[in-house]
Design a protein around this motif. Structure first.
Motif, PDB file in Angstrom:
ATOM      1  N   ASP A   1      -9.689   6.597  -3.065  1.00 12.35           N
ATOM      2  CA  ASP A   1      -9.526   7.360  -1.824  1.00 12.35           C
ATOM      3  C   ASP A   1      -8.229   7.615  -1.341  1.00 12.35           C
ATOM      4  OD1 ASP A   1      -9.778   9.273   0.209  1.00 12.35           O
ATOM      5  OD2 ASP A   1     -11.077   7.461   1.431  1.00 12.35           O
ATOM      6  N   LEU A   2      -7.281   7.881  -1.972  1.00  9.53           N
ATOM      7  CA  LEU A   2      -5.855   7.849  -1.703  1.00  9.53           C
ATOM      8  C   LEU A   2      -5.499   8.540  -0.221  1.00  9.53           C
ATOM      9  CD1 LEU A   2      -4.146   8.646  -5.106  1.00  9.53           C
ATOM     10  CD2 LEU A   2      -4.797   6.573  -4.076  1.00  9.53           C
ATOM     11  N   HIS A   3      -6.042   9.668   0.213  1.00 10.10           N
ATOM     12  CA  HIS A   3      -6.015  10.296   1.475  1.00 10.10           C
ATOM     13  C   HIS A   3      -6.398   9.276   2.501  1.00 10.10           C
ATOM     14  CE1 HIS A   3      -5.495  13.153   4.515  1.00 10.10           C
ATOM     15  NE2 HIS A   3      -6.962  13.157   5.080  1.00 10.10           N
TER      16      HIS A   3
ATOM     17  N   GLY B   1       2.786   9.701  -6.153  1.00 14.26           N
ATOM     18  CA  GLY B   1       3.467  10.831  -5.415  1.00 14.26           C
ATOM     19  C   GLY B   1       3.050  11.144  -4.003  1.00 14.26           C
ATOM     20  N   ILE B   2       2.518  10.120  -3.366  1.00 10.34           N
ATOM     21  CA  ILE B   2       2.524  10.403  -1.755  1.00 10.34           C
ATOM     22  C   ILE B   2       3.173   9.610  -0.901  1.00 10.34           C
ATOM     23  CG2 ILE B   2       0.373  10.244  -0.275  1.00 10.34           C
ATOM     24  CD1 ILE B   2      -1.683  10.317  -2.742  1.00 10.34           C
ATOM     25  N   THR B   3       3.697  10.328  -0.096  1.00 13.06           N
ATOM     26  CA  THR B   3       4.737   9.470   0.905  1.00 13.06           C
ATOM     27  C   THR B   3       3.901   9.747   2.173  1.00 13.06           C
ATOM     28  OG1 THR B   3       6.614  10.728  -0.598  1.00 13.06           O
ATOM     29  CG2 THR B   3       6.987   9.932   1.748  1.00 13.06           C
ATOM     30  N   LEU B   4       4.386   8.391   2.853  1.00 15.99           N
ATOM     31  CA  LEU B   4       3.902   8.134   4.049  1.00 15.99           C
ATOM     32  C   LEU B   4       5.351   8.204   5.027  1.00 15.99           C
ATOM     33  CD1 LEU B   4       1.690   7.374   6.027  1.00 15.99           C
ATOM     34  CD2 LEU B   4       2.415   5.082   5.820  1.00 15.99           C
TER      35      LEU B   4
ATOM     36  N   GLY C   1       0.685  -1.171   0.138  1.00 18.58           N
ATOM     37  CA  GLY C   1      -0.047   0.098   0.150  1.00 18.58           C
ATOM     38  C   GLY C   1       0.940   1.174   0.021  1.00 18.58           C
ATOM     39  N   ILE C   2       1.832   1.252   0.660  1.00 24.12           N
ATOM     40  CA  ILE C   2       2.850   2.444   0.846  1.00 24.12           C
ATOM     41  C   ILE C   2       3.532   2.728  -0.601  1.00 24.12           C
ATOM     42  CG2 ILE C   2       5.008   3.303   2.077  1.00 24.12           C
ATOM     43  CD1 ILE C   2       3.994   1.949   4.418  1.00 24.12           C
ATOM     44  N   TYR C   3       3.981   1.472  -1.095  1.00 27.67           N
ATOM     45  CA  TYR C   3       4.478   1.710  -2.447  1.00 27.67           C
ATOM     46  C   TYR C   3       3.539   2.219  -3.515  1.00 27.67           C
ATOM     47  CZ  TYR C   3       7.109   0.426  -6.732  1.00 27.67           C
ATOM     48  OH  TYR C   3       7.655   0.666  -7.896  1.00 27.67           O
ATOM     49  N   LEU C   4       2.266   1.641  -3.514  1.00 28.33           N
ATOM     50  CA  LEU C   4       1.178   2.225  -4.330  1.00 28.33           C
ATOM     51  C   LEU C   4       1.083   3.730  -4.123  1.00 28.33           C
ATOM     52  CD1 LEU C   4      -1.745  -0.421  -4.484  1.00 28.33           C
ATOM     53  CD2 LEU C   4      -0.543   0.481  -6.451  1.00 28.33           C
ATOM     54  N   LEU C   5       1.167   4.115  -3.047  1.00 24.23           N
ATOM     55  CA  LEU C   5       0.987   5.532  -2.757  1.00 24.23           C
ATOM     56  C   LEU C   5       2.121   6.325  -3.291  1.00 24.23           C
ATOM     57  CD1 LEU C   5      -0.331   5.933   0.829  1.00 24.23           C
ATOM     58  CD2 LEU C   5      -1.689   6.102  -1.227  1.00 24.23           C
ATOM     59  N   SER C   6       3.271   5.595  -3.105  1.00 26.01           N
ATOM     60  CA  SER C   6       4.484   6.287  -3.618  1.00 26.01           C
ATOM     61  C   SER C   6       4.615   6.549  -5.167  1.00 26.01           C
ATOM     62  CB  SER C   6       5.777   5.587  -3.205  1.00 26.01           C
ATOM     63  OG  SER C   6       5.886   4.459  -3.924  1.00 26.01           O
ATOM     64  N   LEU C   7       3.844   5.544  -5.859  1.00 28.02           N
ATOM     65  CA  LEU C   7       4.024   5.749  -7.038  1.00 28.02           C
ATOM     66  C   LEU C   7       2.779   6.732  -7.727  1.00 28.02           C
ATOM     67  CD1 LEU C   7       3.432   1.998  -8.169  1.00 28.02           C
ATOM     68  CD2 LEU C   7       5.404   3.339  -8.472  1.00 28.02           C
TER      69      LEU C   7
END
Length: 290
Positions: free
Chosen positions: A263-265, A202-205, A194-200
């Motif tokens: 819902d990426l957020h 442009g969203i960083t945890l 999930g974290i990697y999908l967000l990074s793709l």
């Protein structure tokens, strides 16, 4: 009846490639290599516009896009038929082509091995982990299919199979195998996937996730951690571990729904919570197996 010579048949596509790439050298390299493969596939002693079954067998090549299985042989027929299949299936006039480092034969970026000299190629650094393992870019990954593709790739790429090869190929094998391992371990875990999908996107945890979760949740995590620290009985530690696992699994389902709804957020907030439960799971393992 004499067929059209391979070089003559390739002249239209040569002109198109030169125009497409605006690079005469690359256009000629692509078409010359393809013409040579039509004219003299490995093991063929004569010009063969319409190849025999033995020649067709020589055209089989390894491709990651088919789970490392040989592609179907191109059907026999006229030179124009071979022209159509080669252009649409092998090169597709794409800017994603490259030249083999060993023999300079033209090939696609998806090919792990050169179809001409069979040398292992370097990793494609432009691919994401889903592309490396030929998986759909989604949170809801089929784990069994992921494991199958991982094993298939490592059967071809693991350094153990290249111990007798050149130094260059051994290095490429190590890089390819390392990339596949990293991709597999990232996509195997729901949290890292999930974290990697967000990074793709442009969203960083961030490392410190306190700012993205509510105080009530942090208080709950603190209580669980304190209970775990005070526990010395195996059965009680296992109970806490089971409770945490249930919470983790429940959040995994919520993250799946968030990604499906775009819902990426929301997915980011849920993944931040999953990180806390994942940390407690690690603590449970340490207490059970010190």
């Amino acid at each position: 009846m004499l067929g059209v010579s391979p070089m003559a048949a390739m002249e239209p596509v040569r002109k198109l490639l030169i125009k497409f790439f605006s690079m005469e050298r690359l256009g000629r390299a692509l078409t010359d290599s393809l013409s040579q493969r039509w004219a003299r596939p490995p093991g063929c002693r004569a010009m063969c516009v319409s190849p025999s079954p033995a020649c067709v067998g020589a055209r089989l090549r390894v491709s990651m896009r088919t789970n490392m299985q040989p592609l179907r042989a191109w059907p026999g027929g006229s030179a124009s038929n071979h022209y159509h299949h080669c252009c649409t299936r092998t090169f597709s006039l794409s800017a994603q082509g490259r030249l083999c480092w060993s023999c300079q034969a033209a090939m696609t970026m998806d090919e792990l091995f050169c179809p001409a000299c069979h040398s292992l190629q370097p990793p494609d650094e432009t691919k994401d982990y889903f592309q490396v393992l030929d998986c759909e870019k989604t949170f809801d990954v089929n784990i069994q299919e992921l494991q199958k593709k991982y094993r298939n790739l490592q059967r071809f790429l693991h350094p153990d199979y290249f111990s007798q090869k050149s130094h260059v190929e051994r290095e490429m094998s190590e890089k390819q195998s390392s990339l596949v391992n990293k991709a597999y371990n990232t996509l195997l875990s729901p949290l890292s996937r999930g974290i990697y999908l967000l990074s793709l996107r442009g969203i960083t945890l961030e490392e410190g996730t306190d700012s993205v979760v509510d105080p009530q949740f942090l208080f709950e995590i603190l209580e669980i951690s304190e209970q775990l620290n005070d526990c010395n009985i195996s059965s009680e530690i296992e109970d806490i571990g089971n409770f945490v696992q249930e919470k983790y699994d429940s959040l995994t389902g919520e993250v799946r729904n968030a990604f499906q709804q775009g819902d990426l957020h929301g997915a980011k907030l849920l993944l931040a919570k999953m990180k806390y439960f994942s940390n407690i799971q690690n603590q449970v393992k340490k207490k059970i197996l010190p």
